[in-house]
Structures are given as C-alpha cells and as structure tokens.
Design a protein around this motif. Structure first.
Motif, mmCIF file in Angstrom:
data_model
loop_
_atom_site.group_PDB
_atom_site.id
_atom_site.type_symbol
_atom_site.label_atom_id
_atom_site.label_comp_id
_atom_site.label_asym_id
_atom_site.label_seq_id
_atom_site.Cartn_x
_atom_site.Cartn_y
_atom_site.Cartn_z
ATOM 1 N N UNK A 57 39.453 46.749 37.685
ATOM 2 C CA UNK A 57 40.865 47.345 37.966
ATOM 3 C C UNK A 57 41.417 46.346 38.922
ATOM 4 N N UNK A 58 40.764 45.784 39.782
ATOM 5 C CA UNK A 58 41.236 44.578 40.728
ATOM 6 C C UNK A 58 41.798 43.497 40.026
ATOM 7 N N UNK A 59 41.224 43.319 38.731
ATOM 8 C CA UNK A 59 41.691 42.107 37.885
ATOM 9 C C UNK A 59 40.488 41.126 37.722
ATOM 10 N N UNK A 60 39.267 41.448 38.314
ATOM 11 C CA UNK A 60 38.307 40.486 38.264
ATOM 12 C C UNK A 60 37.505 40.752 36.692
ATOM 13 N N UNK A 61 37.454 39.642 35.967
ATOM 14 C CA UNK A 61 36.832 40.107 34.590
ATOM 15 C C UNK A 61 35.283 39.916 34.875
ATOM 16 N N UNK A 62 34.634 40.907 35.299
ATOM 17 C CA UNK A 62 33.252 40.788 35.412
ATOM 18 C C UNK A 62 32.463 41.923 34.860
ATOM 19 N N UNK A 63 31.534 41.706 33.928
ATOM 20 C CA UNK A 63 30.768 42.867 33.355
ATOM 21 C C UNK A 63 29.578 41.949 32.967
ATOM 22 N N UNK A 64 28.414 42.624 33.398
ATOM 23 C CA UNK A 64 27.180 42.052 33.393
ATOM 24 C C UNK A 64 26.796 41.799 31.871
ATOM 25 N N UNK A 65 27.154 43.026 30.908
ATOM 26 C CA UNK A 65 26.874 42.915 29.465
ATOM 27 C C UNK A 65 27.237 41.785 28.948
ATOM 28 N N UNK A 66 28.395 41.003 29.743
ATOM 29 C CA UNK A 66 28.639 39.970 28.812
ATOM 30 C C UNK A 66 28.489 38.713 29.831
ATOM 31 N N UNK A 67 28.238 38.702 31.178
ATOM 32 C CA UNK A 67 28.062 37.609 32.031
ATOM 33 C C UNK A 67 26.700 37.457 32.269
ATOM 34 N N UNK A 68 25.858 38.444 32.157
ATOM 35 C CA UNK A 68 24.364 38.161 32.335
ATOM 36 C C UNK A 68 23.691 39.305 31.588
ATOM 37 N N UNK A 69 23.637 39.019 30.213
ATOM 38 C CA UNK A 69 23.486 40.130 29.041
ATOM 39 C C UNK A 69 21.754 40.251 29.268
ATOM 40 N N UNK A 70 21.654 41.718 29.291
ATOM 41 C CA UNK A 70 20.569 42.167 29.288
ATOM 42 C C UNK A 70 20.259 42.843 27.890
ATOM 43 N N UNK A 71 19.022 43.455 27.403
ATOM 44 C CA UNK A 71 18.785 44.201 26.433
ATOM 45 C C UNK A 71 19.318 43.079 25.239
ATOM 46 N N UNK A 72 20.169 43.655 24.175
ATOM 47 C CA UNK A 72 20.747 42.761 23.035
ATOM 48 C C UNK A 72 22.373 42.838 23.048
ATOM 49 N N UNK A 73 22.941 42.763 24.327
ATOM 50 C CA UNK A 73 24.204 43.020 24.504
ATOM 51 C C UNK A 73 24.898 41.852 23.929
ATOM 52 N N UNK A 74 24.187 40.609 23.821
ATOM 53 C CA UNK A 74 24.912 39.331 23.877
ATOM 54 C C UNK A 74 25.315 39.233 22.211
ATOM 55 N N UNK A 75 24.698 40.262 21.360
ATOM 56 C CA UNK A 75 25.144 40.183 20.054
ATOM 57 C C UNK A 75 26.485 41.002 19.546
ATOM 58 N N UNK A 76 26.923 41.755 20.514
ATOM 59 C CA UNK A 76 28.036 42.511 20.048
ATOM 60 C C UNK A 76 29.265 41.956 20.398
ATOM 61 N N UNK A 77 30.231 42.309 19.601
ATOM 62 C CA UNK A 77 31.703 41.931 20.122
ATOM 63 C C UNK A 77 32.383 42.876 20.543
ATOM 64 N N UNK A 78 32.648 42.774 21.890
ATOM 65 C CA UNK A 78 33.698 43.773 22.714
ATOM 66 C C UNK A 78 34.432 43.209 23.845
ATOM 67 N N UNK A 79 35.561 43.636 24.128
ATOM 68 C CA UNK A 79 36.304 42.928 25.123
ATOM 69 C C UNK A 79 36.058 43.614 26.449
ATOM 70 N N UNK A 80 36.574 42.835 27.625
ATOM 71 C CA UNK A 80 36.370 43.493 28.764
ATOM 72 C C UNK A 80 37.746 43.799 29.216
ATOM 73 N N UNK A 81 37.869 45.207 29.406
ATOM 74 C CA UNK A 81 39.086 45.612 29.922
ATOM 75 C C UNK A 81 39.480 45.167 31.439
ATOM 76 N N UNK A 82 40.531 44.568 31.928
ATOM 77 C CA UNK A 82 40.969 44.498 33.305
ATOM 78 C C UNK A 82 42.020 45.228 33.686
ATOM 79 N N UNK A 83 42.229 45.475 34.996
ATOM 80 C CA UNK A 83 43.405 45.959 35.516
ATOM 81 C C UNK A 83 44.664 44.849 35.353
ATOM 82 N N UNK A 84 45.785 45.454 35.091
ATOM 83 C CA UNK A 84 46.887 44.342 34.803
ATOM 84 C C UNK A 84 48.146 44.626 35.881
ATOM 85 N N UNK A 85 48.130 46.042 36.424
ATOM 86 C CA UNK A 85 48.859 46.248 37.416
ATOM 87 C C UNK A 85 49.905 46.616 36.594
ATOM 88 N N UNK A 86 49.898 47.113 35.416
ATOM 89 C CA UNK A 86 51.143 47.433 34.611
ATOM 90 C C UNK A 86 52.122 48.432 35.059
#
Lengths: 385, 169, 406, 157
Positions: free
Chosen positions: A236-265
């Motif tokens: 929410x504070x705008x840091x694009x950090x998600x372990x599923x993408x950055x340090x994948x465990x299990x088989x998360x590296x195979x899937x296609x998904x976005x990491x939503x972050x806060x935009x202050x919209x």
C-alpha cells in the motif's frame, strides 16, 4: 521520520480542551481481538497512544518444543486463524527445508498453491468486510461473508474443517482432492470474478468511505521499511515486494500474476485507502493463480513417500518465509535430529504491522484510530502467539 | 378554580422548586438539570400568558441551545471531586449572605407591594406570531439588527479568543 | 391562540367543564399516543430488521409470527425480564432519569404531528416552531445518559450528540423557514391545506428551491435522529455503543423506542411540509379526503403510509452508507447545508415574488403553468446532475475493472 | 547484497568483530562478538544496505544464549543473512538496536520476556507477551512452570 497525519480541519488545533486518557480495548469491537491501546486524547484528537499486546499469548513456541513436528502443524493453524493454509504451508516448507533431498510431488504442490490462494481470498474478504464495518458500513461485511462461506465450504469438502485446517503437512498434503472438488473450485472462480466488482460498488467508490480512508493513517515507505512492515500494508505504501515473486517458494514461479501496489489514487500514497485497495486487487490476482493452478493440476501422489514413520528432520537450522495474506510469515526452525523441534521461532507479520500504530496514529481522530487499526488488518492470534 | 389558575400554580411550582434546588444542590451537573426544569416552568408561564411563541422560543434558545452548551462545558471539565462540588459554607459567609439576601428581599417586597398591578380580565388572545414578526421588521428593525450585529461580534470574538490561546500554547 | 383540545372539543362539545376536558384530553390523547408510539416503535424495529436483512442477503427474523412479525414483542418481553444494571459510581438519579427524558422529549413532538385531517393533538399556530423547540429535548436525555454512565466512551457519545444536535438544528430551521415563508403560516394543518390538489401543489414542487430545502431537511433530520451516516453518538465500532453503552433491559428499550419514535416524527414532518400531508396528490381523490369519518381515516392512512415510506428510506440509508467523521459532520453542516439553506430561503422567496403561485393553486386548484415549469426544471437539473455524477464516479473508478479482465 | 559481500565489508571495517562465517547458500550466517554488535549493526544497515530486520530469534544454547538477527534488503535482492550474537548465560547483555531498526523495539522486548536476554539501552524493556508480574523466562530450557499463578492451579504437569 514521517510527518504524522493531521486531519486538515484540525491542522491548527484551534481550541485545546483538557487531555483525557482513554483505554481502547482489550475488549473493543474495533481492535480485532484482544488488543489494547491506551490513547491520550485532546477532545477527539489522538495526541499519543501506547499499544499493549499479549492478552492472547498461549506459548506457541514453547508448545513446539514439546510436541512432534507433525503435531506442531496443528498449532500453526491457530496463529493467523484466518489464513491457516498459509501457516501450515510455511511451517511445512520450513520442516522440509531441513531435509536435503526431499521431493514434493507435483500434485501436492498444486493443491498447496490452490488452498493457500483460496485462503488468501477468504482472508482478504474478511479484512475488507470488517474494515467496512469499522468505518460504519455493515452491509459489505455480509456480502463478504457470503462469498467467504463458499470458500470455506470448498475447504470443508477437502479437509473436513472450515477454519483450522491442519491440511498442508510436511511432505505434501493430508488428503487428496477429487474431481468434484476441482469442479467446485472452478465454479467458484467463475462465480467470484464478477462478484469482486460488487465490493467496488459497495465500498471503494463510496464517497463517505473514500473520505474516511483517503489521507488517513499515511504510512510512508521509510517508516514501513524501518518497522519491517510487509504484505498489503507495505505494498500500500508503494513498495512492490511480494515473496511469491521475489523469493519464490513452492511452485509460484510458474504462475502469471500481478503485484498490486498502492498508488495514492484518492489521497496520499500509503494511506488507509491504498492498503484497502491493494487487498481488493490482490483477491483478483489470487483468483488468477487459482485458475491457472486448477487448469494444470497433474495426477500423481499427494504426498511424498520419502518420509516413513516418524517425521525426524536431520540436525540443522532453517529459516523460511512465505507471503501470507497479512505479510511475510517466517519460521526459524532448529532441529537437533529428534522428532521434536529444539526451537521454533515464528516471525509473525501482524506483530510488525501493529507495532507502528503509535507512529501513524498521532494527530488522528478517534474515528481514524479505528480506521487505521482496521487497515493494518491484524490478527491477534498471530501477534501474541 | 379554573384550569388556567391550576396550571399557573403548577408552572409556578415547576419554576420555583427547582430554582430553590439550584441554590441548595452541590453537584454541578444536577444543578444544570434543575436549571433545565426551572426554565421549562418559565416557558410554561409564557404559554399560559398567551405568549406561546415566546414560550417556545424560551425552550428553543435556553433549553435546546444554552443548556446543551452548559452541559457540554461541564462535561469537558475534568470529573474532579473538588471541581464538581461547590465549596462548603463557613459561619461568616452564611451570616453575610443572609444579610445581603434579606436586604434585597425586603427591597423586592417593597417594590412588589407598591406597584399598582393592572387586573386584566382573561381574554382569548389573538395569535402572537405575526405581530411579533411585523413589530421586529417595522418599528423595531434597528434594535433588532443592532442586537444581531452584537451577537455576531460576540461570536467572532469568542472564536478569536479561543484561537489566540491555542497559539500561545 | 392555541387550541389544545381539538378532538376533545369535537367529542365533548364546547360546553364541558375543564375537569372533563382535562380528563378527556388525557384519555383521548395520552393513551392513544403512547399506544401509537409503541406501535411505531415495534413496527419500525421489525421493518428495520427485515429491510436490513434483505439488503444484506439474509432473511432476518423468521420464527416468531409471520416472517418474524412478533419477534420484537418477544424481544421486548426479554428486555423487561432483564436485570437492571447500574454501573458503580454512576449518578444513579440521572442514570434512571435520562431514558425518561429522552423518551419524553420525543413524545412531546407527537403533539403537533397530524395523523390525519383534524386528527392532531394540538394544532398550534406555531406548529413548526414548536417542533424546532422540542427537537433538542431528546439530546438533553442523551447527554444526561452519557454523563451519568461514568464511562468515558459514553461521555464521548453524549458530547458528540450535543455537538451534532445543536449544529443541525440550524439547517433544519432554515428549511422550516423556507416552507413557512411560502405557506405564510406555522400551523401544521395550515401548511397541509395549501398542498391540496394535484401532486404539483406539494411544497416539494412549488419551486426549484423547495426541492433543495427538502434534501437539507432530510439530511438534518437524519442527524437529529442520530441515524447513519450520522450515528456518531452511538458509533458501535468507535465508541462501543456511545451514550447507551451502560444501559440494559428496559432502560435500553426506552432509548431504542425513543429513537424509532423520533424517526417517525421527522418523517411525518417531512410529509407535512413537503409531501402533501394527508393528500394523495390526485385532485379528484383529495376532494373526498377529510370529509366524514371515512375521509379522515383515508387521510390518516395516506399520511401514515407516506411517513413510513420515509422511515424506510432512513433505514435504507443506514444499511448502505458508512459513518462520517466528527469533523466531516460539522463541515457538512456549517459549510454545505447552512449556506445552501440560506440560499434556498432567499431563492425560494425571490422565486415566489417573481413567479407568484396563483391563488387558485394555493387553495388546491389544478395544475398551473408555474408548477409544471418548476417540475420540468427540477427534472432536468436532477437528471443532468445525476448523469454527471454517475459518469464522474465511473471515470474515477480505480483500475479494478481493467485488472479483473486478464 | 550477497552474504560473501557482507562478510567482506565487515571484515574490512571490523576485522576483530567477525568470529565465524558460514556461507551455506540455504542458511548463510555470520557470528559477531557481542561487544561489537552495535557498531557492526550500524555498518550492516548503512554500508551493506540491510535495512530490514526480518526477525530476532533467541535460542538457548545450554552454556550461552544466542540472539539471531535475520537481516535483509527490503527493496532489491532477497537473501536473508543470519547474524548470530552469543552471550554468556549468566550475564546475557546485548546492546540494543532499536534505533537502528525500529522493529527491534518489540522484538527485543519479546526476547527479554521469553528468553531473558537483556538489551542494554532499550528505552522500555518490559514484558510484552507474558503478564507483567510473570516470573522467569519461559523459553529457557531449564524453565519450570509455576505450580500456581494468582491462585490458579497448574494441573498440566
């Protein structure tokens, strides 16, 4: 470090009245469990606050030193009781990491991902619903529960439990899933995608809701980093950090998904609205993962045959984190070769997320205090362990 | 005895007994609620006099506005035992108080007995609202406006004073 | 001069002595009013439960009586049987007295609320003014409750209640004055009588400004009733339950009843001031309303139905909207409703000056060019602003729509 | 920031502070002498960019108590490094790092509460999870559960 948020109307603090010490909790409808904040107020404005936790302490770490690894999984259910699948998964991965050559069957990995993501949706639904209730909108809560029930029913058919699953275990999962369950999950995906729009209509675009959450409880990126905040609060504070993408465990590296972050919209980056919106969008991304996992789930065993008899990991230490619905859930497991752990440390995301409450609530109003606690989405079972 | 007379006695009692209790009560909050009762009695007397507009103006302004503000102020102060109670009387203050009270009471009695009260036979009075409105906007428009401006000045002044103090802190 | 005994006079004739009139007034009015208030309370609570349930994909009470119609009665019995708790260190006298004060403050409002043509306790010349005056009495009860509970959360609740009720009296009064200026009277039945005839004769459609006055009144009325989104004094998620946190059993029930009775009062006043009172808005039908016992009953049916429809709107709003914050509540009152209220007052009188309503329309004639024009203007402005608003909402919708279509 | 790089930087700046280094890719760890911990912590944050204190794990190692600080770069490469600080069991004193990573505030309180490691300089080192009048540090291996607590009997053991 961060400028405390002051509601615009009171920026000059026009009139001062006598200070009052207010005890919020441990039993208060909006502290999300037995959490206590002592607030020093000037009228309705919070001057200072002090958090008190520990009312739900039940010695999780001590328990793990006296029961076997397999029994410990049961206790992890009770940590963040809204994301039990994720807790099970984290602990199981931690135990598996102690082994050197353990291979988890593909089918089990897929089932784990499906369960963890469905559980994330269920948890976010509850977070959004109760958040609406904190702000005063009771109806979205029941809409969220309606959909959450569908997920819980799927879980019930899979493992016989609706809340504390004890399903993901070291080496695989407890039971296999059959075609009817896969069909139920597919049905849910079809059902839920359009429903997600309902939450937008009920809350996200409601003017009062936006005014109550935008620019409230602004959590700057620096403060979030310093407090080790993770999960939707950090994103929410705008840091694009998600372990599923950055340090994948299990088989998360195979899937296609976005990491939503806060935009202050609707206000400032990192305000309550951003944290809320990240959760709403994450549900859609989780749904995408579930859809992909369900469509490519292979046949085969649902647990490894390498573990026979008692679960006795080799001597050693392991540290594992998974991206749970509230942030990074970590386990530091020390094994001395017995079937009982020597030491288990749980790194609970809510413990970090709530510790900064004092810093971001200064200068807010009492009503904002409720909005801020709700947007941090804490589960006391995890904070107090 | 006809019913206006009875109602007069009722309203007189509702005005005077709470007024007495205001003097005797020691709890500030209770005192505020006695004041409330007393003001309602006065409003009742107005209505009885045919001045129903004035009577409900009394309720609107004094009870709905001023009483709420007084209570608001009392609540905002600390619930301190000393603050909430009024001081105990000593012998000296009682004597002095009684002396002053009796002198002013005598004066009042004298004025009341010397005044020649006009006895008006009860009449079915006409509506009071439109005469009040007409009077305020014709004969008394200048005083009316002056009072409004005075109140506006008071309002601004109060806001200004409160703001100044906050900045000094 | 006030005529407090309209119906009593009608029943007893003018010759009765004052004792007979007094007892008659008590019997004729106090008993039915109390009964009506209780009925309104029970029906509203049942309605609230069913409406909220259906808004929230639930069924609500279904067991006691047809669709749970008697559930509220059962709950009332349960509340009666509950232990009456008084917190330690509470001001016992005020604690016991506060619910009575709140309830009385609400019930006195019923004195000028008409239940139908001629069915009015006291058709005061200053009906609206009386309502404005007693409208704040309930707040005193709420303040006393919060203070006497000796609970900081309750105290916050009552301080909020005091702030809210005192502030919202002003926009509400401005809406009253707007209508009073048009009607030329403060009497409730006098105002209703001017709305006879076709629906365009209702004050809501008299000129474009009364439309705004109605919205201002309704928002202020929500605040006076402490209903969502103005339920700050109760605010269960912030102040636990605000001023009635410490109340249980019958005392709590009385607060509850007072709240629902007040909802009815403000709705009935809205109907009287803006929505034609006991007239249906169909001129041929209205000619019969008010004549004879049957006509009176039809009129009563119309006004009570309209009032309950407005009560339902209050409930609909409550279960749809989140709660606003204290500063936003004051902002809305001081910076939006009050300027608009003054604008409405000036605009409405100016409109009436330049486009005066023909006398024939005032006494219940047919459609006039003025009212039709007003209706057209209101319809166009309303539709345009609705379209603009909806478009702006859709445009500013966060990118969820995009995200949900992979 | 790889573990080797961190080790290099620490070696260069505080040669005598680093007493052991385990480059195991699954579980890299560096051992730091307790007396240098505070200056090393500053270097870790400022020079190595490890701005994220993931976790503080206190372990009872029989003769010594160990505090394991798990550190990471929040925005960038993800590879947690475990920094071990061992202190004698009879005098477990470690300098606080609550001003370096603010999250250490509650973590140090927890470590003191459950394991009895005293963090010197902490502004408010009071119990966080156990009751304020609790005696002993439950996660120590020699901890004995009390028989009663305020009259409540412990009938588990």
């Amino acid at each position: 470090m961060n400028a405390p948020h002051i509601p615009k109307a009171f920026a000059a603090s026009d009139v001062r009245s006598e200070e009052m010490l207010l005890n919020m909790g441990p039993q208060h409808p909006s502290t999300h469990g037995v959490f206590r904040v002592v607030i020093r107020t000037d009228g309705e404005i919070v001057i200072d606050s002090e958090s008190h936790v520990g009312y739900l302490h039940r010695c999780f770490e001590k328990h793990c030193e006296s029961v076997s690894f397999l029994q410990s999984v049961l206790y992890t259910d009770r940590l963040d009781y809204l994301t039990s699948m994720g807790n099970n998964l984290a602990f199981s991965l931690g135990v598996e990491r102690l082994f050197t050559d353990l291979v988890i069957p593909e089918r089990a990995e897929h089932i784990r991902v499906i369960c963890a993501e469905l559980n994330r949706i269920a948890s976010h639904l509850l977070a959004i619903g109760t958040y609406g209730m904190d702000i005063g909108a009771i109806t979205p809560f029941l809409y969220c529960f309606r959909d959450r029930e569908k997920i819980l029913s799927i879980f019930e058919s899979i493992c016989g439990q609706r809340l504390n699953y004890n399903y993901v275990r070291p080496g695989g999962v407890a039971y296999d899933i059959d075609d009817s369950m896969i069909a139920a999950i597919k049905d849910f995906c079809k059902y839920f995608r359009p429903k997600a729009q309902e939450y937008d209509d009920l809350l996200s675009n409601n003017d009062i809701f936006v005014r109550r959450t935008a620019n409230v409880g602004v959590l700057s990126k620096e403060l979030a980093l310093s407090y080790g905040v993770t999960g939707p609060c950090l994103r929410g504070s705008g840091v694009k950090r998600d372990l599923r993408r950055d340090l994948p465990y299990s088989i998360y590296s195979r899937f296609d998904f976005e990491i939503p972050v806060g935009t202050g919209e609707r206000g400032t980056l990192g305000d309550c609205y951003d944290r809320y919106m990240v959760r709403v969008r994450e549900m859609i991304e989780s749904l995408r993962i579930v859809e992909q996992a369900v469509s490519q789930i292979p046949d085969g065993p649902f647990k490894t045959d390498q573990i026979k008899g008692k679960l006795r990991p080799p001597k050693g230490e392991s540290f594992i984190r998974v991206e749970n619905s509230r942030g990074e859930l970590g386990f530091y497991i020390i094994s001395d070769g017995k079937d009982v752990a020597y030491r288990v440390k749980c790194r609970a995301p809510s413990f970090h997320n709530i510790s900064l409450l004092t810093d971001i609530s200064r200068g807010a109003m009492i009503a904002d205090m409720v909005a801020i606690i709700g947007s941090l989405d804490i589960v006391m079972g995890e904070v107090d362990r | 005895m006809d019913w206006p007379t009875i109602m007069w006695w009722v309203f007189a009692a509702v005005t005077l007994i709470p007024a007495l209790m205001i003097v005797l009560s020691k709890d500030i909050v209770r005192l505020a609620f006695w004041l409330l009762a007393s003001l309602s009695g006065i409003a009742g007397l107005y209505v009885l006099l045919g001045a129903d507009f004035l009577g409900f103006a009394q309720i609107l302004v004094y009870i709905g506005g001023i009483m709420v503000l007084i209570l608001f102020g009392i609540m905002m102060t600390n619930r301190d035992a000393v603050l909430m109670r009024r001081g105990e009387n000593t012998g000296g203050t009682t004597v002095v108080g009684l002396l002053i009270a009796s002198v002013s009471a005598l004066g009042l009695l004298k004025v009341i007995s010397d005044t020649k009260w006009k006895e008006v036979p009860p009449v079915d009075m006409p509506a009071t609202t439109s005469p009040i409105g007409e009077a305020l906007l014709t004969d008394y428009v200048l005083p009316f406006e002056l009072v409004s401006i005075l109140l506006l000045v008071v309002l601004c002044g109060a806001a200004y004073i409160a703001r100044r103090r906050a900045e000094e802190n | 001069m006030m005529t407090p005994y309209t119906l009593v006079d009608w029943v007893l004739g003018d010759g009765a002595g004052w004792i007979a009139r007094f007892i008659g007034a008590v019997l004729v009015w106090a008993v039915p009013i109390t009964g009506f208030v209780s009925f309104v309370g029970l029906l509203s609570i049942w309605l609230e439960r069913k409406i909220s349930a259906h808004i929230q994909c639930r069924l609500g009470p279904m067991e006691v009586g047809y669709h749970g119609a008697l559930q509220t009665v059962a709950d009332g019995v349960k509340l009666l049987a509950k232990e009456d708790l008084v917190p330690a260190d509470a001001d016992r006298f005020l604690f016991a007295f506060a619910p009575i004060l709140a309830f009385a403050g609400t019930v006195v409002g019923f004195a000028v609320v008409p239940f139908g043509p001629g069915l009015i306790v006291a058709d005061l010349d200053i009906g609206i003014f009386y309502l404005a005056a007693v409208g704040s009495l309930e707040a005193i009860g709420v303040i006393a409750a919060g203070w006497a509970s000796n609970n900081k959360w309750s105290l916050f609740g009552s301080v909020r209640a005091a702030t809210q009720v005192v502030s919202y009296e002003i926009p509400m009064g401005l809406a009253f004055v707007t209508i009073a200026a048009l009607a030329g009277t403060l009497s409730m039945s006098g105002i209703v009588d001017q709305q006879q005839g076709w629906i365009a004769n209702w004050f809501l459609f008299r000129n474009p400004f009364t439309w705004i006055a109605f919205i201002i009144y309704y928002i202020a009325a929500l605040a006076e009733c402490k209903r969502a989104p103005f339920d700050l004094p109760e605010a269960e998620s912030e102040l636990v339950s605000g001023f009635h946190t410490e109340y249980s059993g019958m005392r709590f029930a009385i607060f509850f009843l007072a709240e629902y009775a007040q909802m009815y009062v403000v709705s009935a006043v809205a109907v009287v001031l803006f929505l034609g009172g006991w007239y249906s808005g169909i001129a041929p039908l209205d000619a019969a309303v008010g004549t004879g016992v049957a006509g009176k009953l039809v009129g009563a049916g119309i006004i009570v139905t309209k009032s309950f429809l407005l009560v339902c709107v209050q409930m609909w709003l409550r279960w749809t909207l989140p709660r606003i914050r204290l500063d936003q509540m004051l902002y809305l009152c001081m910076k939006i409703l009050m300027p608009f209220g003054m604008l409405t007052l000036v605009g409405s009188t100016m409109w009436e000056y330049y486009f005066p309503t023909p006398e024939i329309a005032k006494v219940g004639g047919g459609w006039t060019g003025n009212t039709v024009m007003t209706g057209v203007v209101v319809a166009i402005i309303g539709t345009l602003s609705l379209i603009v608003y909806v478009r702006s909402v859709i445009r500013s919708t966060p990118s969820l729509r995009a995200a949900s279509n992979p | 920031m790889t573990p080797d790089k961190v080790h290099e930087i620490l070696k260069a700046k505080h040669a005598q502070a680093v007493s052991a280094f385990d480059p195991n890719p699954k579980h890299p760890s560096i051992k730091i002498a307790p007396e240098f911990w505070r200056v090393v912590a500053k270097t870790l944050r400022d020079d190595c960019g490890l701005d994220y204190l993931v976790s503080l794990t206190a372990v009872d190692r029989a003769a010594e108590l160990e505090a394991i600080y798990t550190l990471e770069v929040m925005d960038g490469a993800r590879c947690p490094i475990h920094v071990r600080v061992l202190v004698p069991r009879d005098n477990p004193l470690i300098a606080t790092v609550e001003d370096i990573w603010r999250t250490a505030d509650w973590h140090e309180r927890e470590a003191w509460d459950l394991m009895g490691i005293t963090f010197v300089g902490h502004h408010n080192l009071v119990r966080i999870l156990c009751a304020e009048d609790w005696e002993g540090h439950p996660l120590r291996k020699d901890y004995k559960s009390p028989d009663t607590y305020h009259g409540i009997k412990n009938n588990v053991t």
